[in-house]
Design a protein around this motif. Structure first.
Motif, PDB file in Angstrom:
ATOM      1  N   PHE A  39      91.750  16.287  18.620  1.00  0.00           N
ATOM      2  CA  PHE A  39      90.678  16.758  19.486  1.00  0.00           C
ATOM      3  C   PHE A  39      90.912  18.201  19.881  1.00  0.00           C
ATOM      4  O   PHE A  39      91.985  18.751  19.654  1.00  0.00           O
ATOM      5  N   ARG A  43      87.907  25.766  25.404  1.00  0.00           N
ATOM      6  CA  ARG A  43      86.538  25.905  25.899  1.00  0.00           C
ATOM      7  C   ARG A  43      85.655  26.313  24.733  1.00  0.00           C
ATOM      8  O   ARG A  43      85.936  27.280  24.054  1.00  0.00           O
ATOM      9  N   ARG A  44      84.604  25.573  24.541  1.00  0.00           N
ATOM     10  CA  ARG A  44      83.685  25.869  23.446  1.00  0.00           C
ATOM     11  C   ARG A  44      82.454  26.544  24.014  1.00  0.00           C
ATOM     12  O   ARG A  44      81.790  26.016  24.888  1.00  0.00           O
ATOM     13  N   LEU A  47      78.837  24.727  23.915  1.00  0.00           N
ATOM     14  CA  LEU A  47      78.532  23.549  24.725  1.00  0.00           C
ATOM     15  C   LEU A  47      78.042  23.971  26.111  1.00  0.00           C
ATOM     16  O   LEU A  47      78.485  24.982  26.653  1.00  0.00           O
ATOM     17  N   GLN A  50      82.045  21.907  30.083  1.00  0.00           N
ATOM     18  CA  GLN A  50      83.416  21.868  29.572  1.00  0.00           C
ATOM     19  C   GLN A  50      84.010  20.458  29.630  1.00  0.00           C
ATOM     20  O   GLN A  50      84.652  20.087  30.611  1.00  0.00           O
ATOM     21  N   PRO A  51      83.827  19.659  28.589  1.00  0.00           N
ATOM     22  CA  PRO A  51      84.459  18.336  28.555  1.00  0.00           C
ATOM     23  C   PRO A  51      85.982  18.475  28.525  1.00  0.00           C
ATOM     24  O   PRO A  51      86.515  19.507  28.117  1.00  0.00           O
ATOM     25  N   VAL A  54      87.142  17.225  23.288  1.00  0.00           N
ATOM     26  CA  VAL A  54      86.014  17.300  22.366  1.00  0.00           C
ATOM     27  C   VAL A  54      86.514  16.831  20.997  1.00  0.00           C
ATOM     28  O   VAL A  54      87.507  17.336  20.487  1.00  0.00           O
ATOM     29  N   ALA A  61      82.359  13.719  23.225  1.00  0.00           N
ATOM     30  CA  ALA A  61      82.978  14.498  24.292  1.00  0.00           C
ATOM     31  C   ALA A  61      83.442  13.516  25.356  1.00  0.00           C
ATOM     32  O   ALA A  61      82.709  12.592  25.732  1.00  0.00           O
ATOM     33  N   MET A 106      74.649  17.426  27.232  1.00  0.00           N
ATOM     34  CA  MET A 106      75.456  17.080  26.052  1.00  0.00           C
ATOM     35  C   MET A 106      74.712  16.078  25.171  1.00  0.00           C
ATOM     36  O   MET A 106      74.680  16.212  23.956  1.00  0.00           O
ATOM     37  N   TRP A 111      75.468  14.958  21.321  1.00  0.00           N
ATOM     38  CA  TRP A 111      76.841  14.527  21.531  1.00  0.00           C
ATOM     39  C   TRP A 111      76.854  13.160  22.210  1.00  0.00           C
ATOM     40  O   TRP A 111      76.058  12.880  23.092  1.00  0.00           O
ATOM     41  N   THR A 113      78.890  10.808  24.782  1.00  0.00           N
ATOM     42  CA  THR A 113      79.776  11.133  25.889  1.00  0.00           C
ATOM     43  C   THR A 113      80.468   9.880  26.417  1.00  0.00           C
ATOM     44  O   THR A 113      79.880   8.799  26.441  1.00  0.00           O
TER      45      THR A 113
END
Length: 147
Positions: A39, A43-44, A47, A50-51, A54, A61, A106, A111, A113
Motif C-alpha cells: 500500500f 499523500r496523493r 485524491l 488523505q486516507p 491507499v 482506501a 472518494m 474508490w 473505502t
C-alpha cells in the motif's frame, strides 16, 4: 469545572497526540503487510482527502479512525471533555462533517473505502483484519465500516 492540569501542561499533552503513524494505524499496516498487501502512505495529490492507507491495485482506501476524534456513535471511547464542551462539540462536528465529505468524494471517484475504528482493533483484532483482507480480495462492496 476547572481543568486539573495547567494550560501549559494541557497544551503539552495535546501536542503529543499524533495524526499520523498512530498505534491503531501501525497495527493495521503491520497486519496487512504480513497478509501480502502493499500500500501507499504518501499523500496523493489526485485524491480529495488523505486516507491512512491507499491500495491502488484494489481500488481501495482505508481510514483508521480514533473513536474520540471521529465520534464513533455509541462507543465508550467517544467521550466529550467537560471543560469547554461547546468548543469541543464544534470541533467534533467539523471532524465528522469532513469524514462524510471525504468518504463521499472518494466513492464518487470510484474508490472503495473502509473505515476501521480504534475500539474494534482493541476488542476484536483477530476478526477485524481477516474481514478487511476478505473485503479487499473480494472487491464487491463499495464501503466497509468495521466498528
Amino acid at each position: 469545572m476547572a481543568d486539573i492540569v495547567s494550560k501549559e501542561e494541557r497544551s503539552r499533552m495535546m501536542s503529543g497526540i499524533r495524526s499520523r503513524n498512530t498505534k491503531p494505524e501501525l497495527l493495521v499496516r503491520k497486519r496487512l503487510h504480513a497478509s501480502g498487501f502493499r500500500f501507499s502512505l504518501r499523500r496523493r495529490r489526485d485524491l480529495p482527502c488523505q486516507p491512512d492507507l491507499v491500495l491502488p491495485k484494489y481500488g481501495a482506501a482505508i481510514f483508521v479512525h480514533g473513536c474520540f476524534w471521529h465520534r464513533h456513535q455509541g462507543c465508550k471511547l467517544a467521550t466529550t471533555p467537560k471543560t469547554n464542551a461547546e468548543k469541543w462539540e464544534q470541533k467534533f462536528a467539523r471532524n465528522v462533517e469532513r469524514d462524510v465529505r471525504c468518504l463521499s468524494s472518494m466513492q464518487q471517484l470510484g474508490w472503495r473505502t473502509a473505515t476501521i475504528w480504534e475500539c474494534r482493533l482493541r476488542e476484536g483484532l483477530d476478526e477485524t483484519i481477516p474481514r478487511l483482507v476478505q473485503w479487499l480480495r473480494d472487491g464487491d462492496s463499495e464501503n466497509l465500516d468495521l466498528g
